[in-house]
Design a protein around this motif. Sequence first.
Motif, mmCIF file in Angstrom:
data_model
loop_
_atom_site.group_PDB
_atom_site.id
_atom_site.type_symbol
_atom_site.label_atom_id
_atom_site.label_comp_id
_atom_site.label_asym_id
_atom_site.label_seq_id
_atom_site.Cartn_x
_atom_site.Cartn_y
_atom_site.Cartn_z
ATOM 1 N N ALA A 37 0.841 -1.209 0.000
ATOM 2 C CA ALA A 37 0.000 0.000 0.000
ATOM 3 C C ALA A 37 0.873 1.256 0.000
ATOM 4 O O ALA A 37 0.521 2.263 -0.629
ATOM 5 N N MET A 38 2.016 1.203 0.668
ATOM 6 C CA MET A 38 2.945 2.340 0.695
ATOM 7 C C MET A 38 3.538 2.591 -0.693
ATOM 8 O O MET A 38 3.792 3.733 -1.061
ATOM 9 N N ILE A 39 3.744 1.528 -1.460
ATOM 10 C CA ILE A 39 4.192 1.685 -2.848
ATOM 11 C C ILE A 39 3.131 2.447 -3.624
ATOM 12 O O ILE A 39 3.437 3.408 -4.336
ATOM 13 N N ASP A 40 1.876 2.039 -3.461
ATOM 14 C CA ASP A 40 0.768 2.709 -4.157
ATOM 15 C C ASP A 40 0.666 4.187 -3.784
ATOM 16 O O ASP A 40 0.311 5.012 -4.624
ATOM 17 N N ARG A 41 0.987 4.522 -2.526
ATOM 18 C CA ARG A 41 0.893 5.908 -2.052
ATOM 19 C C ARG A 41 2.149 6.724 -2.350
ATOM 20 O O ARG A 41 2.218 7.901 -2.020
ATOM 21 N N GLY A 42 3.189 6.096 -2.937
ATOM 22 C CA GLY A 42 4.427 6.812 -3.247
ATOM 23 C C GLY A 42 5.349 6.980 -2.063
ATOM 24 O O GLY A 42 6.277 7.778 -2.113
ATOM 25 N N GLU A 43 5.148 6.204 -1.007
ATOM 26 C CA GLU A 43 6.020 6.272 0.170
ATOM 27 C C GLU A 43 7.218 5.344 0.025
ATOM 28 O O GLU A 43 8.206 5.482 0.733
ATOM 29 N N ILE A 44 7.105 4.377 -0.859
ATOM 30 C CA ILE A 44 8.208 3.497 -1.245
ATOM 31 C C ILE A 44 8.358 3.669 -2.746
ATOM 32 O O ILE A 44 7.418 3.372 -3.503
ATOM 33 N N VAL A 45 9.520 4.169 -3.199
ATOM 34 C CA VAL A 45 9.722 4.416 -4.624
ATOM 35 C C VAL A 45 11.004 3.776 -5.165
ATOM 36 O O VAL A 45 11.150 3.648 -6.378
ATOM 37 N N GLY A 46 11.913 3.383 -4.312
ATOM 38 C CA GLY A 46 13.167 2.795 -4.758
ATOM 39 C C GLY A 46 12.951 1.434 -5.389
ATOM 40 O O GLY A 46 12.200 0.590 -4.866
#
Length: 178
Positions: free
Chosen positions: A154-163
């Motif tokens: 979910a954090m990937i979807d929110r742009g909190e994980i981008v690496g």
Amino acid sequence: MKRTQWKIHAEKLVDENRHIRLSTVDVELPDGVKFTQYVARMPRCAMTLVLNERHQALLMYRHRFIIDQWVWELPGGYVDHAEDVAAAAAREVEEETGWRPRSMQHLVTYQPSIGSLDQPQEIYLARGADPTDTAPDINEAEDVRWISLQEAAAMIDRGEIVGAATVVAIYRALGLDT
């Protein structure tokens, strides 16, 4: 099937240090079109997805000045010249998070941007970790937390994980029989 490779006519060094080798390469395509491409070569990196018994991932919160963004990501870094890759991945976990992985298993190797960058990325899976007496390096992480794989997705979807390494590892781990 006949395969036609691109022809390299010349490579000129622009800059080089222990972190990067930047050059320009004169290339010719199979149809005769010629162009010059910037090419960056960087050392191998090793990252570790540490999972605890509750299927939570050990992630670090840090500021990445290049994109001027606070993000969550896996611990990891460059592999020293003759260093064993799994040992380097485990070392980085301990230095950056204060946790020592109990096991190391190769998960996946990939290239993040093969059109212009040569930088092998190796991700390891560690099942379990023990806290050490060493505090996380303040220059590496503002915060270190155990986060469920579902929340990390979910954090990937929110742009909190981008690496790329963290995204690849989280999605790969979700497909495993953990």
